[in-house]
Design a protein around this motif. Structure first.
Motif, PDB file in Angstrom:
ATOM      1  N   PHE A  29      35.992  54.230  44.604  1.00 44.49           N
ATOM      2  CA  PHE A  29      36.254  53.280  45.693  1.00 44.49           C
ATOM      3  C   PHE A  29      35.857  51.985  45.459  1.00 44.49           C
ATOM      4  O   PHE A  29      34.468  51.684  44.814  1.00 44.49           O
ATOM      5  CB  PHE A  29      35.709  53.721  47.051  1.00 44.49           C
ATOM      6  CG  PHE A  29      36.542  54.910  47.775  1.00 44.49           C
ATOM      7  CD1 PHE A  29      37.562  55.603  47.290  1.00 44.49           C
ATOM      8  CD2 PHE A  29      35.819  55.399  48.815  1.00 44.49           C
ATOM      9  CE1 PHE A  29      38.202  56.645  47.560  1.00 44.49           C
ATOM     10  CE2 PHE A  29      36.377  56.641  49.350  1.00 44.49           C
ATOM     11  CZ  PHE A  29      37.468  57.318  48.780  1.00 44.49           C
ATOM     12  N   THR A  30      36.962  50.952  45.635  1.00 42.10           N
ATOM     13  CA  THR A  30      36.327  49.341  45.640  1.00 42.10           C
ATOM     14  C   THR A  30      35.666  49.137  46.847  1.00 42.10           C
ATOM     15  O   THR A  30      35.765  49.922  47.900  1.00 42.10           O
ATOM     16  CB  THR A  30      37.258  48.499  45.384  1.00 42.10           C
ATOM     17  OG1 THR A  30      38.254  48.668  46.341  1.00 42.10           O
ATOM     18  CG2 THR A  30      38.252  48.925  44.111  1.00 42.10           C
ATOM     19  N   ASN A  31      34.809  48.052  46.971  1.00 40.58           N
ATOM     20  CA  ASN A  31      34.181  47.695  48.065  1.00 40.58           C
ATOM     21  C   ASN A  31      35.216  47.491  49.276  1.00 40.58           C
ATOM     22  O   ASN A  31      34.874  47.628  50.358  1.00 40.58           O
ATOM     23  CB  ASN A  31      33.487  46.260  48.107  1.00 40.58           C
ATOM     24  CG  ASN A  31      32.237  46.850  47.012  1.00 40.58           C
ATOM     25  OD1 ASN A  31      31.712  47.920  46.978  1.00 40.58           O
ATOM     26  ND2 ASN A  31      31.597  45.636  46.482  1.00 40.58           N
ATOM     27  N   GLY A  35      35.276  49.289  52.549  1.00 36.91           N
ATOM     28  CA  GLY A  35      35.364  48.594  53.926  1.00 36.91           C
ATOM     29  C   GLY A  35      36.303  49.010  54.960  1.00 36.91           C
ATOM     30  O   GLY A  35      36.151  49.241  56.089  1.00 36.91           O
ATOM     31  N   THR A  36      37.554  49.342  54.049  1.00 35.66           N
ATOM     32  CA  THR A  36      38.531  49.559  54.916  1.00 35.66           C
ATOM     33  C   THR A  36      38.328  50.959  55.797  1.00 35.66           C
ATOM     34  O   THR A  36      38.541  51.204  57.001  1.00 35.66           O
ATOM     35  CB  THR A  36      40.121  49.602  54.216  1.00 35.66           C
ATOM     36  OG1 THR A  36      40.217  48.474  53.626  1.00 35.66           O
ATOM     37  CG2 THR A  36      41.129  50.285  54.903  1.00 35.66           C
ATOM     38  N   ILE A  37      37.917  52.024  54.986  1.00 33.24           N
ATOM     39  CA  ILE A  37      37.651  53.352  55.467  1.00 33.24           C
ATOM     40  C   ILE A  37      36.732  53.125  56.408  1.00 33.24           C
ATOM     41  O   ILE A  37      36.820  53.937  57.737  1.00 33.24           O
ATOM     42  CB  ILE A  37      37.213  54.189  54.483  1.00 33.24           C
ATOM     43  CG1 ILE A  37      38.341  54.722  53.261  1.00 33.24           C
ATOM     44  CG2 ILE A  37      36.611  55.598  55.146  1.00 33.24           C
ATOM     45  CD1 ILE A  37      37.930  55.156  52.061  1.00 33.24           C
ATOM     46  N   SER A  46      29.835  45.987  50.141  1.00 33.74           N
ATOM     47  CA  SER A  46      29.165  45.694  49.149  1.00 33.74           C
ATOM     48  C   SER A  46      27.794  45.566  49.481  1.00 33.74           C
ATOM     49  O   SER A  46      26.991  46.254  48.504  1.00 33.74           O
ATOM     50  CB  SER A  46      29.593  44.129  48.431  1.00 33.74           C
ATOM     51  OG  SER A  46      28.741  43.828  47.495  1.00 33.74           O
ATOM     52  N   ARG A  47      27.283  45.123  50.423  1.00 32.14           N
ATOM     53  CA  ARG A  47      25.837  45.241  50.837  1.00 32.14           C
ATOM     54  C   ARG A  47      25.292  46.638  51.092  1.00 32.14           C
ATOM     55  O   ARG A  47      24.178  47.004  50.793  1.00 32.14           O
ATOM     56  CB  ARG A  47      25.700  44.532  51.803  1.00 32.14           C
ATOM     57  CG  ARG A  47      25.660  42.823  51.638  1.00 32.14           C
ATOM     58  CD  ARG A  47      25.075  41.916  53.141  1.00 32.14           C
ATOM     59  NE  ARG A  47      25.739  42.126  54.186  1.00 32.14           N
ATOM     60  CZ  ARG A  47      26.942  41.460  54.338  1.00 32.14           C
ATOM     61  NH1 ARG A  47      27.574  40.483  53.492  1.00 32.14           N
ATOM     62  NH2 ARG A  47      27.477  41.632  55.714  1.00 32.14           N
ATOM     63  N   LEU A  48      26.171  47.395  51.858  1.00 31.91           N
ATOM     64  CA  LEU A  48      25.851  48.807  51.783  1.00 31.91           C
ATOM     65  C   LEU A  48      25.527  49.651  50.595  1.00 31.91           C
ATOM     66  O   LEU A  48      24.727  49.976  50.339  1.00 31.91           O
ATOM     67  CB  LEU A  48      27.017  49.560  52.846  1.00 31.91           C
ATOM     68  CG  LEU A  48      27.073  49.321  54.155  1.00 31.91           C
ATOM     69  CD1 LEU A  48      28.356  49.837  54.963  1.00 31.91           C
ATOM     70  CD2 LEU A  48      25.962  49.581  54.985  1.00 31.91           C
ATOM     71  N   ARG A  49      26.578  49.506  49.548  1.00 32.33           N
ATOM     72  CA  ARG A  49      26.681  49.930  48.350  1.00 32.33           C
ATOM     73  C   ARG A  49      25.138  49.687  47.456  1.00 32.33           C
ATOM     74  O   ARG A  49      24.727  50.160  46.802  1.00 32.33           O
ATOM     75  CB  ARG A  49      27.590  49.893  47.590  1.00 32.33           C
ATOM     76  CG  ARG A  49      28.955  50.712  48.161  1.00 32.33           C
ATOM     77  CD  ARG A  49      30.177  50.216  47.332  1.00 32.33           C
ATOM     78  NE  ARG A  49      30.163  51.034  46.304  1.00 32.33           N
ATOM     79  CZ  ARG A  49      31.335  51.234  45.387  1.00 32.33           C
ATOM     80  NH1 ARG A  49      32.486  50.766  45.916  1.00 32.33           N
ATOM     81  NH2 ARG A  49      31.471  52.132  44.513  1.00 32.33           N
ATOM     82  N   SER A  50      24.695  48.387  47.882  1.00 30.37           N
ATOM     83  CA  SER A  50      23.702  47.722  46.908  1.00 30.37           C
ATOM     84  C   SER A  50      22.420  48.045  47.499  1.00 30.37           C
ATOM     85  O   SER A  50      21.339  47.866  47.069  1.00 30.37           O
ATOM     86  CB  SER A  50      23.935  46.136  46.873  1.00 30.37           C
ATOM     87  OG  SER A  50      23.777  45.594  48.119  1.00 30.37           O
ATOM     88  N   GLY A  51      22.265  48.780  48.847  1.00 30.60           N
ATOM     89  CA  GLY A  51      21.129  48.956  49.740  1.00 30.60           C
ATOM     90  C   GLY A  51      20.690  47.824  50.482  1.00 30.60           C
ATOM     91  O   GLY A  51      19.660  47.987  50.778  1.00 30.60           O
TER      92      GLY A  51
END
Length: 125
Positions: A29-31, A35-37, A46-51
């Protein structure tokens, strides 16, 4: 002598955020898609994925994340932990759902529908 049980120090937001980041990576999944989901902006995803951020357990995004985790676990069990097969299943038009599951999970209702569909197939005897 009576004792009180220990309180668990769980951080549900952090745990679910970590799991969602891993799912997004497994499924490619892209960011923007994540984000859409989850009903978030691409930047927040993006911030969620990077912690750097985590899901708030009281938010609708947290609930969507729980359903995404449920879908991942159900597909993982159904397809024998084959991430490529899960990605292919998500991207293939489904006659029963009348759409590609990857497109349906963009809405909360669609995410629940896909989860229920996969769970129903897991429950067959």
């Amino acid at each position: 002598m009576a004792t009180q049980p220990l309180e668990r120090q769980t951080d549900d937001g952090k745990v679910l955020t970590s799991a969602i980041a891993k799912i997004a990576a497994f499924w490619g999944f892209t960011n923007a898609k994540l984000g859409t989901i989850l009903g978030l902006s691409e930047a927040t995803a993006s911030r969620l994925r990077s912690g750097k951020s985590e899901l708030d357990p009281t938010s609708k995004s947290f609930e969507a994340g729980q359903f995404l985790l449920r879908l991942f676990r159900s597909l993982d069990a159904l397809l024998g932990s084959d991430d490529l097969s899960a990605r292919a299943w998500l991207a293939t038009p489904n006659l029963d759902l009348e759409a590609r599951p990857i497109d349906l999970i963009d809405s909360f209702r669609g995410l629940i529908t896909v989860c229920d569909y996969v769970d129903a197939h897991r429950a067959r005897v």
